[in-house]
Design a protein around this motif. Structure first.
Motif, PDB file in Angstrom:
ATOM      1  N   GLU A 108       0.824  -1.204   0.000  1.00  0.00           N
ATOM      2  CA  GLU A 108       0.000   0.000   0.000  1.00  0.00           C
ATOM      3  C   GLU A 108       0.858   1.254   0.000  1.00  0.00           C
ATOM      4  OE1 GLU A 108      -3.146  -0.008   2.979  1.00  0.00           O
ATOM      5  OE2 GLU A 108      -2.845  -2.167   3.225  1.00  0.00           O
ATOM      6  N   GLY A 109       0.259   2.346  -0.462  1.00  0.00           N
ATOM      7  CA  GLY A 109       0.983   3.612  -0.476  1.00  0.00           C
ATOM      8  C   GLY A 109       1.223   4.165   0.910  1.00  0.00           C
TER       9      GLY A 109
ATOM     10  N   GLU B 140      -3.808   4.662   6.583  1.00  0.00           N
ATOM     11  CA  GLU B 140      -4.391   5.956   6.231  1.00  0.00           C
ATOM     12  C   GLU B 140      -5.859   5.772   5.847  1.00  0.00           C
ATOM     13  OE1 GLU B 140      -2.682   9.500   3.473  1.00  0.00           O
ATOM     14  OE2 GLU B 140      -3.112   7.633   2.420  1.00  0.00           O
TER      15      GLU B 140
ATOM     16  N   LYS C   6      -6.247  10.185   2.782  1.00  0.00           N
ATOM     17  CA  LYS C   6      -5.599  10.032   1.475  1.00  0.00           C
ATOM     18  C   LYS C   6      -6.104  11.092   0.508  1.00  0.00           C
ATOM     19  CE  LYS C   6      -4.753   6.808  -2.315  1.00  0.00           C
ATOM     20  NZ  LYS C   6      -4.881   5.423  -2.809  1.00  0.00           N
TER      21      LYS C   6
ATOM     22  N   ILE D  29      -3.517  13.617  -1.367  1.00  0.00           N
ATOM     23  CA  ILE D  29      -3.316  13.431  -2.805  1.00  0.00           C
ATOM     24  C   ILE D  29      -4.013  14.520  -3.637  1.00  0.00           C
ATOM     25  CG2 ILE D  29      -5.331  12.014  -3.459  1.00  0.00           C
ATOM     26  CD1 ILE D  29      -3.353   9.954  -4.572  1.00  0.00           C
TER      27      ILE D  29
ATOM     28  N   ARG E 168       8.032   7.072   2.670  1.00  0.00           N
ATOM     29  CA  ARG E 168       7.099   7.675   3.620  1.00  0.00           C
ATOM     30  C   ARG E 168       7.830   8.380   4.761  1.00  0.00           C
ATOM     31  NH1 ARG E 168       3.863   8.945   0.753  1.00  0.00           N
ATOM     32  NH2 ARG E 168       2.320   7.601  -0.173  1.00  0.00           N
TER      33      ARG E 168
ATOM     34  N   VAL F 224       3.154  11.258  -3.590  1.00  0.00           N
ATOM     35  CA  VAL F 224       2.254  10.278  -4.193  1.00  0.00           C
ATOM     36  C   VAL F 224       3.118   9.204  -4.847  1.00  0.00           C
ATOM     37  CG1 VAL F 224       0.479   9.920  -5.945  1.00  0.00           C
ATOM     38  CG2 VAL F 224       0.464  12.006  -4.561  1.00  0.00           C
TER      39      VAL F 224
ATOM     40  N   ASN G 207       1.713   2.770  -8.406  1.00  0.00           N
ATOM     41  CA  ASN G 207       1.539   1.381  -7.978  1.00  0.00           C
ATOM     42  C   ASN G 207       2.673   0.472  -8.414  1.00  0.00           C
ATOM     43  OD1 ASN G 207       0.940   1.269 -10.734  1.00  0.00           O
ATOM     44  ND2 ASN G 207      -0.864  -0.034 -10.474  1.00  0.00           N
TER      45      ASN G 207
ATOM     46  N   ASP H  38      -0.288   4.556  -4.417  1.00  0.00           N
ATOM     47  CA  ASP H  38      -1.414   5.473  -4.251  1.00  0.00           C
ATOM     48  C   ASP H  38      -2.327   5.515  -5.467  1.00  0.00           C
ATOM     49  OD1 ASP H  38      -0.793   6.510  -1.648  1.00  0.00           O
ATOM     50  OD2 ASP H  38       0.861   7.631  -2.558  1.00  0.00           O
ATOM     51  N   HIS H  39      -1.824   5.050  -6.615  1.00  0.00           N
ATOM     52  CA  HIS H  39      -2.645   5.116  -7.827  1.00  0.00           C
ATOM     53  C   HIS H  39      -2.197   4.075  -8.835  1.00  0.00           C
ATOM     54  CE1 HIS H  39       0.466   6.973 -10.424  1.00  0.00           C
ATOM     55  NE2 HIS H  39       0.842   7.631  -9.350  1.00  0.00           N
TER      56      HIS H  39
END
Length: 618
Positions: free
Chosen positions: A59-60, A64, A69, A73, A245, A252, A255, A266-267
């Protein structure tokens, strides 16, 4: 003789099993790199089951909430249009060792970071992401961890990443970096697990990421790539995610920090295509080449301004971002022809940017003549194909309209609208009044409500980006338009146009099924075609529509012999299931498993990866 205590014997047996397993674990820990345990445990499985399959996604930002998020973002998701830059001594795809002569010749004295940023702003871009290290392993910045960088190996002796980061900060342009996991040059890198020296490379990568995220200012995006190999394990990806992180908690992450599975980063990051996503709500960003290749290929060629604008609108209308690539020359300039073409797009965005920047996904799954975006109760329609009869029909919009105007019309002249049988008709001029896409701004009295039932195509949907063509008079049911029923079946945004388009996968429960709504307005007879892929025998399914049922057995579809063995690739095939007659009315098309092979479940392949269903007129 004393009678044995069964309970005591059972406890002793458990203790023996525990001790044996502990010894095995200690032995495994000595033999296996701790960052390769997940891959080692799958080493005897078929090649496609040895990647990041079955483990929880990387996961990003673990823990969260969705709201947290959304706030983090927000700047990235509202930007919509980013500039991707692949630049360095390499050419075209860049997947080769750079020669010493090319390094010695690389002296981009025309490079001017501020000029690049000002050009990007003029063209309408809202953020920039540049390659800090691509697959060739060459660092385009001043790295203290290697001499294989632009300072040590080229006559340029400058740090363009630093200069670009500073110019972006001065111009309030969000900045991000691309970093490749795959490294053709580094002696300790390997695509395979079980390589003792990989620990050295892993430490090197962590160090370089720390350099970039510590010394080059705030990053809007960290874009990993080259993750499609066995050595990029869940454990290694997790360490990198944690490092990012720690250093830049507000950035961001694409993936590709994992292997592009649902829930990673995150995407999503589909490449060279725009997925049909229907009601899906994940964040996503499509990247594609505007110039002929990712890196400069020695030619002064590029796509059209219309291609760029349509992709911007497609992305925004489906809730995503468009990260469009330019490959500067070895001298440090953007291609003049590319800039000239994109000036048109920049000019259009200056007038119509309200319909792109900061918008939400449009309420329509698909429009034959254009796209739609939304801000609250306002819907914007970007019209590419102008109607010949002075009437633009918006299908399925049922919310009452307050007003309709052209966004570019500074006088805000109202257009005549009528609503009838679930459609809206807008009276428009015979000729399109503005250049490129004309944008209609529709103010509604309430939240937009749209009937997104699949409808007939009035013109052919051309084959594009590995998606099939659909003839006029046909009906198209892509994976993204499905209503998913069940816990395991899910939609995935795909990886690349040449590898794997969007599809339904995770079909490992017999109780999971998918449905599509269909609206038919006149009689017709159709052949039913379905496109899917699978690397194993998946089982069997039933498709039902209009009271007819069609059964099919899913057999394994092998990759092309020359195809790269990668978790990103699926080979699809299209099969005809039968035919059906339809009369005007509403229908449901349903696909449900009859049986899913146990081996397909065990290997996390499931019944099939379903791309689309098409009704082809007979």
């Amino acid at each position: 003789m004393k009678k044995r205590n069964p309970a005591l014997l059972y406890l002793v047996s458990l203790l023996v099993v525990f001790c044996v397993n502990a010894q095995k674990k200690q032995h495994l820990d000595k033999l296996v790199d701790p960052l390769e345990k997940s891959a080692f445990l799958k080493k005897d499985l078929p090649w496609f089951a040895q990647f990041q399959v079955g483990e929880p996604p990387v996961e990003g930002f673990p823990g969260e909430s969705l709201e947290e998020k959304k706030i983090r973002i927000k700047k990235w998701s509202e930007a919509k249009y980013g500039l991707f830059i692949h630049w360095g001594p390499q050419r075209a795809g860049g997947e080769y060792l750079i020669s010493d002569s090319d390094l010695k010749k690389f002296n981009p004295t025309d490079f001017n970071a501020k000029k690049w940023v000002l050009t990007a702003k003029r063209l309408g871009f809202k953020y920039i992401v540049i390659t800090a290290k691509h697959h060739a392993g060459f660092s385009m910045y001043n790295s203290k961890l290697t001499d294989y960088d632009i300072i040590e190996q080229t006559p340029f002796k400058r740090d363009p990443i630093k200069e670009l980061a500073e110019a972006c900060a001065e111009e309030n342009m969000p900045f991000g970096v691309y970093y490749s996991v795959w490294d053709i040059h580094h002696p300790s890198y390997s695509e395979n697990v079980g390589t003792p020296d990989y620990k050295t490379y892993h430490k090197f990568m962590l160090g370089q990421v720390e350099e970039l995220l510590t010394n080059y200012g705030p990053m809007i995006s960290v874009w990993f790539d080259g993750e499609w190999v066995n050595s990029w394990t869940v454990e290694r990806a997790t360490e990198f995610r944690d490092k990012i992180r720690e250093l830049q908690p507000n950035t961001v992450i694409a993936n590709r920090i994992g292997q592009r599975r649902n829930g990673e980063g995150d995407h999503h990051s589909p490449e060279n295509f725009m997925p049909f996503i229907g009601s899906q709500t994940d964040y996503w960003e499509s990247c594609a080449k505007f110039d002929g290749s990712w890196f400069y290929n020695g030619k002064n060629d590029s796509k059209s301004a219309e291609w760029a604008l349509q992709n911007i609108c497609y992305a925004a209308s489906r809730g995503g971002n468009f990260l469009m690539n330019l490959g500067p020359t070895p001298q440090g300039n953007f291609l003049e022809t590319s800039v000239q073409k994109l000036e048109k797009v920049g000019g259009w965005l200056q007038v119509n940017g309200e319909s792109i920047y900061g918008t939400e996904k449009g309420p329509h799954f698909f429009l034959e003549w254009g796209t739609s975006t939304r801000k609250g109760n306002t819907v914007y329609y970007q019209v590419f194909d102008w109607p010949e009869n002075e009437e633009l029909v918006i299908p399925g919009l049922t919310t009452k309209i307050k007003s309709a105007t052209f966004l570019a019309d500074t006088s805000h002249k109202l257009l005549k609208t009528t609503q009838h049988k679930g459609n809206v008709t807008i009276k428009v001029p015979k000729m399109a009044p503005y250049k490129m896409a004309n944008v209609l701004k529709i103010e509604l009295e309430d939240v937009p409500e749209v009937d997104n039932s699949v409808r007939v195509f009035h013109k052919e949907l051309m084959k594009k980006d590995a998606m099939r063509s659909v003839p006029a008079g046909g009906y198209f049911f892509p994976a993204g338009f499905a209503k998913i029923h069940g816990e395991k079946l899910h939609f995935t945004y795909g990886t690349g146009a040449g590898a794997q388009r969007e599809n339904l996968k995770g079909w490992t429960n017999e109780s999971d099924f998918a449905t599509w709504d269909l609206l038919v307005e006149k009689d017709g007879s159709y052949n039913i075609e379905i496109s899917y892929g699978n690397l194993v025998d998946g089982g069997s399914f039933e498709l039902s529509i209009a009271g007819k049922r069609f059964k099919h057995i899913v057999k394994a579809i092998s990759l092309h012999p020359k195809a790269k063995k990668s978790p990103l690739i699926i080979n699809y095939k299209t099969v005809e299931l039968g035919d059906v007659d339809l009369k005007p009315g509403r229908y449901k098309l349903l696909i449900k498993p009859l049986e899913i092979n146990e081996e397909a479940k065990k290997l996390h392949q499931g019944l099939m990866s379903l791309r689309d269903v098409t009704l082809v007129p007979k």
